[in-house]
Design an enzyme around this catalytic site. Structure first.
Site, PDB file in Angstrom:
ATOM      1  N   ASP A   1      13.279 -15.495  -4.909  1.00 56.86           N
ATOM      2  CA  ASP A   1      13.579 -16.744  -4.591  1.00 56.86           C
ATOM      3  C   ASP A   1      12.220 -16.466  -4.863  1.00 56.86           C
ATOM      4  O   ASP A   1      11.649 -18.301  -5.187  1.00 56.86           O
ATOM      5  CB  ASP A   1      13.136 -16.307  -2.799  1.00 56.86           C
ATOM      6  CG  ASP A   1      13.691 -17.488  -2.055  1.00 56.86           C
ATOM      7  OD1 ASP A   1      14.691 -18.050  -2.099  1.00 56.86           O
ATOM      8  OD2 ASP A   1      14.241 -16.874  -0.111  1.00 56.86           O
TER       9      ASP A   1
ATOM     10  N   LYS B   1      25.160 -18.524   0.917  1.00 55.91           N
ATOM     11  CA  LYS B   1      24.667 -17.517  -0.181  1.00 55.91           C
ATOM     12  C   LYS B   1      25.180 -16.357  -0.468  1.00 55.91           C
ATOM     13  O   LYS B   1      25.801 -16.407  -1.567  1.00 55.91           O
ATOM     14  CB  LYS B   1      23.163 -17.027   0.089  1.00 55.91           C
ATOM     15  CG  LYS B   1      22.119 -18.301   0.357  1.00 55.91           C
ATOM     16  CD  LYS B   1      21.133 -17.895   0.607  1.00 55.91           C
ATOM     17  CE  LYS B   1      19.501 -19.642   0.414  1.00 55.91           C
ATOM     18  NZ  LYS B   1      19.246 -19.169   1.357  1.00 55.91           N
TER      19      LYS B   1
ATOM     20  N   GLN C   1      15.486 -14.324   4.780  1.00 56.34           N
ATOM     21  CA  GLN C   1      15.667 -16.112   5.239  1.00 56.34           C
ATOM     22  C   GLN C   1      15.149 -16.563   5.882  1.00 56.34           C
ATOM     23  O   GLN C   1      14.664 -15.611   6.866  1.00 56.34           O
ATOM     24  CB  GLN C   1      16.927 -16.167   5.918  1.00 56.34           C
ATOM     25  CG  GLN C   1      17.799 -17.511   6.166  1.00 56.34           C
ATOM     26  CD  GLN C   1      17.300 -18.738   5.119  1.00 56.34           C
ATOM     27  OE1 GLN C   1      18.522 -17.804   4.109  1.00 56.34           O
ATOM     28  NE2 GLN C   1      17.504 -19.710   4.653  1.00 56.34           N
TER      29      GLN C   1
END
Ligand code: NAD
Length: 301
Positions: free
Chosen positions: A121, A54, A98
């Site tokens: 997200d 990422k 994460q």
């Protein structure tokens, strides 16, 4: 006749190129640079790989990447303190924690501490609620990637029937909501469903995110259906490690009209959509016009 291969790798490259181009153009006009902060707690090997990818792809797309690696025994107050600082940091436009988090941390509370405007997200309850009610919001990256690929194959979802297998909060549920928002007729199955083959045979679109290798079989598939395989499973094949999806690809490809491979299908699109979400968040936070990236204009073929 074999199914058309939905090449997520090429699509993702096209999305990343589109993000990089817009990011550079906005930087030239405003002097501002989109910033993505990724928070990793602990040392889960798979999470380490995702976080590295990422950060690398964000930089390649002309963004700033801020990596925050915290020890596995980090306490909730310290993690929440970091998130509040990132919420207030004008150089950070997207924040991603994460998952999974170590068991002692409440993932829901942590995600909901992220400013909804920076929740790239799309897991914050306010973004979830807005997507659920068909409002503009930040959409979770994996279903967004699936939707972009599906839109490339289906100009109109009205009159089509979809089956989503898997009802997790990060893939199955938002996927079903997005299809429903597009006026598709949507069925959702999960591990307690007893009639999945029967439901699948009615579906023009099958999206599977179950984490069960080879779950979807050729005889379940309506001829010509589009099959999107979200599953990522690490198995041993002929004594060697292999990555496979939730679809019996070798047999389903002879019945389906279009199908995503694993690897090289949904996976690459997920990070590309994270970058697209970060660019959108940056635009909204700076009062800049946000243009949705469509694969129609990013055709890799
Ligand atoms: P999860 O474990 O949270 O949810 C799995 C879902 O599948 C549940 O709804 C469960 O009821 C259902 N399920 C399990 N066994 C089933 C069965 N035999 N029949 C029907 N339904 C069944 O998983 P998740 O986070 O949604 O991820 C699902 C899969 O997608 C995993 O393989 C994961 O690695 C993969 N994934 C891939 C990406 C990507 O970028 N490609 C992103 C997220 C998840």
């Amino acid at each position: 006749m074999g199914a058309q291969l939905i090449d997520g790798k090429s699509y993702a490259a096209a999305v990343r190129a589109g993000v990089a181009q817009r990011s550079a153009a906005l930087h030239a006009r405003t002097g501002l640079t989109p910033g993505l902060a990724v928070v990793l707690v602990g040392q889960d090997p798979a999470s380490e790989v995702y976080v590295r990818a990422k950060g690398k792809q964000a930089v390649e797309a002309g963004m700033r990447s801020f990596e925050h690696r915290l020890p596995a025994d980090t306490q909730a107050d310290d993690l929440l303190g970091l998130i509040h600082r990132l919420n207030d940091d004008p150089q950070v436009h997207g924040i991603l924690v994460q998952l999974p988090l170590p068991a002692h941390l409440d993932a829901r509370a942590v995600i909901n501490a992220i400013s909804p405007a920076k929740d790239v997200d799309g897991f914050h309850i306010s973004n979830v609620g807005m997507v659920g009610t068909g409002q503009d919001a930040i959409v979770p990256c994996t279903p967004l990637g699936c939707m972009m690929m599906l839109r490339h194959h289906h100009a109109d979802f009205r009159g089509l029937t979809a089956l989503v297998i898997g009802h997790s909060n990060i893939v199955g549920k938002p996927m079903a909501r997005l299809l429903l928002n597009a006026d598709c007729t949507v069925m959702v199955a999960h591990k307690s469903s007893t009639n999945i083959p029967e439901l699948a045979r009615m579906a023009d679109i099958v999206v599977v995110a179950a984490g069960v290798p080879g779950l979807v079989r050729a005889e379940w598939i309506k001829p010509g259906a589009t099959v999107i395989d979200v599953g990522i499973n690490r198995i041993q094949r002929d004594g060697k490690p292999a990555l496979v999806g939730d679809v019996d690809f070798e047999n389903v490809r002879h019945v389906a009209g279009a199908i995503t491979p694993v690897p090289g299908g949904v996976g690459p699109m997920t990070i590309a959509c994270l970058l697209a979400n970060t660019l959108s968040a940056f635009c909204h936070q700076n009062g800049l016009e946000d243009q949705p990236l469509l694969l129609d204009e990013q055709d890799p073929t």
